[in-house]
Design a protein around this motif. Structure first.
Motif, PDB file in Angstrom:
ATOM      1  N   GLY A  49       0.901  -1.222  -0.059  1.00  0.00           N
ATOM      2  CA  GLY A  49       0.095   0.048  -0.032  1.00  0.00           C
ATOM      3  C   GLY A  49       0.862   1.283   0.004  1.00  0.00           C
ATOM      4  N   ALA A  50       2.060   1.002   0.532  1.00  0.00           N
ATOM      5  CA  ALA A  50       3.005   2.324   0.459  1.00  0.00           C
ATOM      6  C   ALA A  50       4.037   2.296  -0.813  1.00  0.00           C
ATOM      7  CB  ALA A  50       3.698   2.213   1.409  1.00  0.00           C
ATOM      8  N   SER A  51       3.416   1.597  -1.967  1.00  0.00           N
ATOM      9  CA  SER A  51       4.141   1.572  -3.199  1.00  0.00           C
ATOM     10  C   SER A  51       5.305   0.980  -3.233  1.00  0.00           C
ATOM     11  CB  SER A  51       4.141   2.904  -3.449  1.00  0.00           C
ATOM     12  OG  SER A  51       2.730   3.702  -3.614  1.00  0.00           O
ATOM     13  N   ALA A  52       5.656  -0.001  -2.539  1.00  0.00           N
ATOM     14  CA  ALA A  52       6.971  -0.828  -2.573  1.00  0.00           C
ATOM     15  C   ALA A  52       6.956  -1.434  -4.020  1.00  0.00           C
ATOM     16  CB  ALA A  52       6.955  -1.741  -1.315  1.00  0.00           C
ATOM     17  N   GLN A  53       8.068  -1.689  -4.708  1.00  0.00           N
ATOM     18  CA  GLN A  53       8.271  -2.091  -5.968  1.00  0.00           C
ATOM     19  C   GLN A  53       7.987  -3.790  -5.802  1.00  0.00           C
ATOM     20  OE1 GLN A  53      11.937  -1.810  -7.893  1.00  0.00           O
ATOM     21  NE2 GLN A  53      11.201  -2.320  -9.738  1.00  0.00           N
ATOM     22  N   ARG A  54       8.856  -4.073  -4.734  1.00  0.00           N
ATOM     23  CA  ARG A  54       8.393  -5.598  -4.425  1.00  0.00           C
ATOM     24  C   ARG A  54       8.531  -6.053  -3.025  1.00  0.00           C
ATOM     25  NH1 ARG A  54      12.592 -10.055  -7.328  1.00  0.00           N
ATOM     26  NH2 ARG A  54      14.162  -8.957  -5.843  1.00  0.00           N
ATOM     27  N   VAL A  55       7.652  -6.813  -2.610  1.00  0.00           N
ATOM     28  CA  VAL A  55       7.626  -7.341  -1.379  1.00  0.00           C
ATOM     29  C   VAL A  55       8.293  -8.902  -1.465  1.00  0.00           C
ATOM     30  CG1 VAL A  55       6.547  -7.642   0.965  1.00  0.00           C
ATOM     31  CG2 VAL A  55       6.216  -5.640  -0.278  1.00  0.00           C
ATOM     32  N   THR A  56       9.125  -9.139  -0.623  1.00  0.00           N
ATOM     33  CA  THR A  56       9.612 -10.447  -0.496  1.00  0.00           C
ATOM     34  C   THR A  56       9.350 -11.147   0.961  1.00  0.00           C
ATOM     35  OG1 THR A  56      11.117 -10.551  -2.320  1.00  0.00           O
ATOM     36  CG2 THR A  56      11.285 -12.256  -0.747  1.00  0.00           C
ATOM     37  N   ALA A  57       8.351 -12.303   1.291  1.00  0.00           N
ATOM     38  CA  ALA A  57       8.424 -12.557   2.418  1.00  0.00           C
ATOM     39  C   ALA A  57       9.772 -13.749   2.829  1.00  0.00           C
ATOM     40  CB  ALA A  57       7.117 -13.478   2.533  1.00  0.00           C
ATOM     41  N   VAL A  58      10.383 -13.502   3.751  1.00  0.00           N
ATOM     42  CA  VAL A  58      11.370 -14.715   4.310  1.00  0.00           C
ATOM     43  C   VAL A  58      11.031 -15.353   5.360  1.00  0.00           C
ATOM     44  CG1 VAL A  58      14.063 -14.978   4.595  1.00  0.00           C
ATOM     45  CG2 VAL A  58      13.306 -12.947   3.169  1.00  0.00           C
ATOM     46  N   ILE A  59      10.508 -16.498   5.251  1.00  0.00           N
ATOM     47  CA  ILE A  59       9.850 -17.471   6.090  1.00  0.00           C
ATOM     48  C   ILE A  59      10.804 -18.663   6.361  1.00  0.00           C
ATOM     49  CG2 ILE A  59       7.636 -18.355   6.971  1.00  0.00           C
ATOM     50  CD1 ILE A  59       6.480 -16.888   4.488  1.00  0.00           C
ATOM     51  N   PRO A  60      11.904 -18.639   7.141  1.00  0.00           N
ATOM     52  CA  PRO A  60      12.610 -19.678   7.271  1.00  0.00           C
ATOM     53  C   PRO A  60      12.013 -20.973   7.679  1.00  0.00           C
ATOM     54  CG  PRO A  60      13.619 -17.914   8.520  1.00  0.00           C
ATOM     55  CD  PRO A  60      12.193 -17.458   8.013  1.00  0.00           C
ATOM     56  N   CYS A  61      10.807 -20.870   8.434  1.00  0.00           N
ATOM     57  CA  CYS A  61      10.403 -22.253   8.743  1.00  0.00           C
ATOM     58  C   CYS A  61       8.679 -21.911   8.427  1.00  0.00           C
ATOM     59  CB  CYS A  61      10.276 -22.544  10.232  1.00  0.00           C
ATOM     60  SG  CYS A  61       9.515 -23.852  10.893  1.00  0.00           S
ATOM     61  N   PHE A  62       8.193 -22.438   7.262  1.00  0.00           N
ATOM     62  CA  PHE A  62       6.865 -22.184   6.836  1.00  0.00           C
ATOM     63  C   PHE A  62       5.912 -22.832   7.852  1.00  0.00           C
ATOM     64  CE2 PHE A  62       3.419 -22.617   4.089  1.00  0.00           C
ATOM     65  CZ  PHE A  62       3.601 -21.311   3.178  1.00  0.00           C
ATOM     66  N   PRO A  63       4.958 -21.798   8.032  1.00  0.00           N
ATOM     67  CA  PRO A  63       3.841 -22.268   9.216  1.00  0.00           C
ATOM     68  C   PRO A  63       2.911 -23.161   8.527  1.00  0.00           C
ATOM     69  CG  PRO A  63       3.503 -19.938   8.393  1.00  0.00           C
ATOM     70  CD  PRO A  63       4.667 -20.212   7.855  1.00  0.00           C
ATOM     71  N   TYR A  64       2.159 -23.916   9.261  1.00  0.00           N
ATOM     72  CA  TYR A  64       1.275 -25.177   8.894  1.00  0.00           C
ATOM     73  C   TYR A  64       1.783 -25.988   7.689  1.00  0.00           C
ATOM     74  CZ  TYR A  64      -1.825 -22.489  11.560  1.00  0.00           C
ATOM     75  OH  TYR A  64      -2.722 -21.920  12.643  1.00  0.00           O
ATOM     76  N   SER A  65       2.969 -26.136   7.616  1.00  0.00           N
ATOM     77  CA  SER A  65       3.795 -26.946   6.498  1.00  0.00           C
ATOM     78  C   SER A  65       3.259 -28.373   6.445  1.00  0.00           C
ATOM     79  CB  SER A  65       4.978 -26.827   6.324  1.00  0.00           C
ATOM     80  OG  SER A  65       5.753 -27.263   7.525  1.00  0.00           O
ATOM     81  N   ARG A  66       3.141 -28.942   7.650  1.00  0.00           N
ATOM     82  CA  ARG A  66       2.745 -30.515   7.924  1.00  0.00           C
ATOM     83  C   ARG A  66       1.256 -30.683   7.286  1.00  0.00           C
ATOM     84  NH1 ARG A  66       4.816 -32.556  13.779  1.00  0.00           N
ATOM     85  NH2 ARG A  66       6.690 -33.102  13.187  1.00  0.00           N
ATOM     86  N   GLN A  67       0.327 -29.460   7.372  1.00  0.00           N
ATOM     87  CA  GLN A  67      -0.656 -29.792   6.913  1.00  0.00           C
ATOM     88  C   GLN A  67      -0.948 -29.398   5.331  1.00  0.00           C
ATOM     89  OE1 GLN A  67      -3.963 -27.704   9.408  1.00  0.00           O
ATOM     90  NE2 GLN A  67      -2.480 -28.281  11.235  1.00  0.00           N
ATOM     91  N   ASP A  68      -0.342 -30.217   4.700  1.00  0.00           N
ATOM     92  CA  ASP A  68      -0.074 -30.086   3.188  1.00  0.00           C
ATOM     93  C   ASP A  68      -0.872 -31.063   2.337  1.00  0.00           C
ATOM     94  OD1 ASP A  68       1.280 -32.244   4.092  1.00  0.00           O
ATOM     95  OD2 ASP A  68       2.557 -32.080   2.376  1.00  0.00           O
ATOM     96  N   LYS A  69      -1.774 -31.830   2.820  1.00  0.00           N
ATOM     97  CA  LYS A  69      -2.814 -32.750   2.169  1.00  0.00           C
ATOM     98  C   LYS A  69      -3.907 -33.102   2.858  1.00  0.00           C
ATOM     99  CE  LYS A  69       0.131 -36.798   3.617  1.00  0.00           C
ATOM    100  NZ  LYS A  69       1.050 -36.146   4.468  1.00  0.00           N
ATOM    101  N   LYS A  70      -4.886 -33.657   2.269  1.00  0.00           N
ATOM    102  CA  LYS A  70      -6.108 -34.118   3.040  1.00  0.00           C
ATOM    103  C   LYS A  70      -6.072 -35.613   3.216  1.00  0.00           C
ATOM    104  CE  LYS A  70     -11.045 -33.263   1.913  1.00  0.00           C
ATOM    105  NZ  LYS A  70     -11.122 -31.924   3.034  1.00  0.00           N
ATOM    106  N   ASP A  71      -5.450 -35.811   4.503  1.00  0.00           N
ATOM    107  CA  ASP A  71      -5.312 -37.034   4.825  1.00  0.00           C
ATOM    108  C   ASP A  71      -6.296 -37.724   5.594  1.00  0.00           C
ATOM    109  OD1 ASP A  71      -5.268 -35.543   7.225  1.00  0.00           O
ATOM    110  OD2 ASP A  71      -3.106 -36.321   8.042  1.00  0.00           O
ATOM    111  N   LYS A  72      -7.449 -37.180   5.728  1.00  0.00           N
ATOM    112  CA  LYS A  72      -8.584 -37.714   6.102  1.00  0.00           C
ATOM    113  C   LYS A  72      -9.940 -36.649   5.739  1.00  0.00           C
ATOM    114  CE  LYS A  72      -6.912 -37.068  10.358  1.00  0.00           C
ATOM    115  NZ  LYS A  72      -6.700 -37.471  11.656  1.00  0.00           N
ATOM    116  N   SER A  73     -10.986 -37.462   6.007  1.00  0.00           N
ATOM    117  CA  SER A  73     -12.207 -36.644   5.507  1.00  0.00           C
ATOM    118  C   SER A  73     -12.312 -35.417   6.243  1.00  0.00           C
ATOM    119  CB  SER A  73     -13.492 -37.399   5.423  1.00  0.00           C
ATOM    120  OG  SER A  73     -13.594 -37.826   6.991  1.00  0.00           O
TER     121      SER A  73
END
Length: 288
Positions: A49-73
């Protein structure tokens, strides 16, 4: 500057102009994960919103990465939701490390650089384990077979894996070792350790199978619940982790925990993306 008001709502004020700038926001998926995630999303949106040309999110440990598939209904695919939230907030690029599953990159419609801790792990093994030539790289589950075979090939040593069965999440029912570790140094390698039930169970299995020493090398040391007490009681020479998550408190509670600093890898990735250089060099090398 991020802060919270009396209602616990995150508020962000950007203290100087970011118009036309290449902005990097560093936030790992640890601690108060939901608060930190929301704070990062608001910061990304504020910069766009402040007109940055590019914003990069550096996330060393990605949150919720274990919930990457539908392993149960009716189970959510939360990693996909987080990816959507980052994109909608205005992120142009993501830098992370050792995603729990590589397909998470496909959840994004923006570029994702998934860095690997493997080069730093290889360097630590060669510099800190004297008899590493007589070691076996072990995966604590079948899902990590590709990771351990890559490390074993580069060290020119054998590998093994442990087949595990779970009764429920975070609770291992049984383990079967596939491979020979008798009179050898066993090095358990995994991307993430939460309650540490699996790696401690695996260490006991390897010791009973005749391993002379047992090490564990992990990228993301979450260490929740009774993890630290389990490590203290287990027969590890060392439990080696990176600092994708702050580890000062855990190291103060457990002398077995050793640290691999990966800040230089993230810093070099930021420098290379800012200058439009290739990041693939970091997949096989630790910058000096």
């Amino acid at each position: 500057m991020p802060c919270c008001d009396l209602t616990g709502i995150s508020r962000v004020e950007i203290g100087e102009s970011v118009r036309g700038e290449d902005v990097y926001i560093i936030q790992s998926g640890c601690g108060e994960i939901n608060d930190n995630l929301m704070e990062m999303l608001i910061m990304i949106n504020a910069c766009k919103g402040a007109s940055a040309q590019r914003v990069t999110a550096v996330i060393p440990c990605f949150p919720y990465s274990r919930q990457d598939k539908k392993d149960k209904s009716r189970a959510p695919i939360s990693a996909k939701l987080v990816a959507n939230m980052l994109s909608v907030s205005g992120a142009d690029h993501i830098i992370t490390m050792d995603l729990h599953a590589s397909q998470i990159q496909g959840f994004f419609d923006i570029p994702v650089d998934n860095l690997f801790a493997e080069p730093a792990v290889l360097k630590w093994i060669r510099e800190n384990i004297e008899d590493w030539h007589n070691c076996v790289i072990v995966s604590p589950d079948a899902g990590g077979a590709k990771r351990v075979t890559s490390i074993a090939d580069q060290l020119n040593v054998e590998f093994a894996l442990i087949h595990k069965e779970r009764k429920r999440a975070n609770e291992v029912d049984s383990m079967v070792l596939v491979g020979d570790v008798k009179d050898k140094v066993a090095i358990l390698v995994d991307d993430m350790a939460d309650t540490c039930g699996t790696i401690c169970f695996a260490a006991e299995k390897l010791t009973k199978a005749g391993a002379s020493k047992v090490y564990a090398i992990l990228t993301h040391g979450i260490f929740s619940g009774q993890a630290i007490s389990r490590i203290n009681a287990a027969k590890f020479e060392a439990v080696v982790i990176t600092n994708t998550i702050p580890q000062d408190d855990h190291m103060a509670q457990c002398s077995k925990i050793k640290l691999i600093d990966i800040s230089i890898i993230l810093a070099e990735a930021i420098r290379r993306t800012h200058n439009g250089e290739s990041v693939s060099f970091l997949f096989r090398n630790v910058p000096m």
